[in-house]
Design an enzyme around this catalytic site. Structure first.
Site, PDB file in Angstrom:
ATOM      1  N   GLN A  41      40.623-102.657 -39.709  1.00  0.00           N
ATOM      2  CA  GLN A  41      40.697-103.046 -38.158  1.00  0.00           C
ATOM      3  C   GLN A  41      40.020-104.649 -38.273  1.00  0.00           C
ATOM      4  OE1 GLN A  41      38.168-100.662 -35.306  1.00  0.00           O
ATOM      5  NE2 GLN A  41      39.881 -99.494 -36.557  1.00  0.00           N
TER       6      GLN A  41
ATOM      7  N   HIS B  39      38.766-107.807 -34.778  1.00  0.00           N
ATOM      8  CA  HIS B  39      38.951-107.400 -32.907  1.00  0.00           C
ATOM      9  C   HIS B  39      38.917-109.017 -33.114  1.00  0.00           C
ATOM     10  CE1 HIS B  39      37.911-103.928 -33.259  1.00  0.00           C
ATOM     11  NE2 HIS B  39      36.538-103.586 -34.161  1.00  0.00           N
TER      12      HIS B  39
ATOM     13  N   GLU C 205      30.305-106.306 -32.798  1.00  0.00           N
ATOM     14  CA  GLU C 205      29.315-105.213 -33.877  1.00  0.00           C
ATOM     15  C   GLU C 205      29.041-105.247 -34.755  1.00  0.00           C
ATOM     16  OE1 GLU C 205      33.297-103.128 -33.658  1.00  0.00           O
ATOM     17  OE2 GLU C 205      32.374-102.121 -35.589  1.00  0.00           O
TER      18      GLU C 205
ATOM     19  N   HIS D 269      37.750-104.935 -40.753  1.00  0.00           N
ATOM     20  CA  HIS D 269      36.894-103.473 -41.433  1.00  0.00           C
ATOM     21  C   HIS D 269      36.912-102.330 -41.495  1.00  0.00           C
ATOM     22  CE1 HIS D 269      36.108-104.593 -37.584  1.00  0.00           C
ATOM     23  NE2 HIS D 269      36.020-103.290 -36.985  1.00  0.00           N
TER      24      HIS D 269
ATOM     25  N   ARG E  51      44.626-103.206 -35.529  1.00  0.00           N
ATOM     26  CA  ARG E  51      45.343-102.499 -36.253  1.00  0.00           C
ATOM     27  C   ARG E  51      45.227-103.039 -37.329  1.00  0.00           C
ATOM     28  NH1 ARG E  51      46.125 -97.762 -33.719  1.00  0.00           N
ATOM     29  NH2 ARG E  51      44.647 -97.035 -33.007  1.00  0.00           N
TER      30      ARG E  51
HETATM   31 ZN    ZN Z   1      35.755-101.991 -35.229  1.00  0.00          ZN
END
Ligand code: ZN
Length: 323
Positions: A99, A101, A118, A175, A195
């Site tokens: 996935q 972001h 993240e 990642h 995804r």
């Molecule tokens: Zn993630």
């Protein structure tokens, strides 16, 4: 100046996932409602799962989202529309989808919420565990072509991991957390995931989860670049503080103590989770018991904490200025 604000201890929200397992119970002593728990949203004010206050007693049962808006003094006086960070513990009993972001601008425009940067601290990893971290395509066209031809092995960069590793995962990074890994994740307070690949898995009803190829093409960084960690450690008494990173959104540290250690905090408020061991925390004249998986917020104005015991904690602090 003595501050009277006490730390805010929180009850996590447990989330079922198709890749989840039971390690949050076997390794963390949490009571799980099912054997497929993938995530503990330990410090969360996200509408998809709000942590509630355990103590102090006067706030017991209140959601962190409500508390954040009602008691801004605990957060430095000015607050954002939404609490800025989210701390999770993830148990990947199976591979998570590959996935990516978005950044804030894309996230707001397309999903109505901020983007997601993240980072992960690896708490435990079974022998041979791997993550996907980056990709091999030099351009968007090449990325698209490899997806169309389903050249997954060639496209995704896999690297082995072990307990104690730390990964910076800025928005735009391809990642996936691999099977057998338990991590603590510190992230922006967003739940937007695109995804790219889900191993053609199906759920109990025979459905595959949605993929988001166009969005992934839009937000992925080309070519991939491995982020460089700050990685600075300094010893204090019977322990150490390891500073992993500071970016536009947050700073993250590990506090490790085997005996006693005092930490003097920079201005701000801190999100803290116990990832190993047990002990005590002293702030001014008050003492708090700390056990595995306990999560709490140290309010704005907390200047010094004294930790005693055999403890490992991950701490983070938001870096965005509220104006
Ligand atoms: Zn993630």
């Amino acid at each position: 100046m003595v501050d009277n604000k006490e730390p805010i201890f929180l009850k996590p929200v447990l989330q079922e996932k198709i890749w989840g397992g039971n390690k949050l119970e076997t390794e963390f002593g949490m009571l799980l409602p099912s054997q497929k728990i993938g995530e503990s949203w330990s410090i969360s004010a996200h509408p998809n799962g709000v942590s509630t206050i355990i103590s102090p007693k006067m706030f017991e049962g209140m959601g962190l989202d409500t508390f954040y808006q009602t008691y801004p003094d605990y957060f430095g006086g000015k607050v954002e529309e939404r609490f800025p960070l989210l701390t999770k513990i993830l148990d990947a009993s199976d591979d998570l989808s590959v996935q990516v972001h978005p950044d804030d601008i894309y996230g707001l425009e397309h999903e109505g919420e901020l983007g997601k940067t993240e980072c992960w601290y690896v708490i435990s990893a079974e022998e041979g565990s791997k993550i996907v971290y980056g990709h091999t395509a030099q351009t968007q066209e090449e990325f698209k072509e490899k997806i169309e031809k389903q050249e997954w092995k060639d496209l995704f960069l896999e690297i082995p991991v072990q307990a104690g590793d730390f990964f910076d995962v800025p928005h735009g990074t391809i990642h996936a957390i691999g099977k057998g890994i338990v991590i603590l994740e510190t992230q922006q307070n967003s739940d937007t995931t695109y995804r790219v690949y889900d191993y053609d898995r199906v759920d109990e009803q025979g459905h595959q989860r949605d993929l988001h190829i166009q969005q992934s093409l839009d937000v992925t960084r080309f070519p991939h670049q491995h982020p460089v960690l700050k990685d600075a450690r300094h010893d204090i008494e019977d322990g150490y503080v390891h500073h992993y990173l500071s970016n536009d959104y947050f700073s993250v540290w590990k506090w490790q103590v085997d005996g006693q250690m005092s930490i003097f905090l920079d201005e701000g408020y801190y999100l803290v989770t116990v990832i190993k061991g047990a002990g005590k925390m002293r702030i001014d004249e008050r003492e708090y018991k700390l056990s595995l998986s306990h999560s709490f917020i140290l309010p704005f104005g907390t200047q010094e904490i004294r930790l005693t015991g055999d403890l490992e904690l991950i701490a983070s602090k938001p870096n965005r200025q509220v104006d």
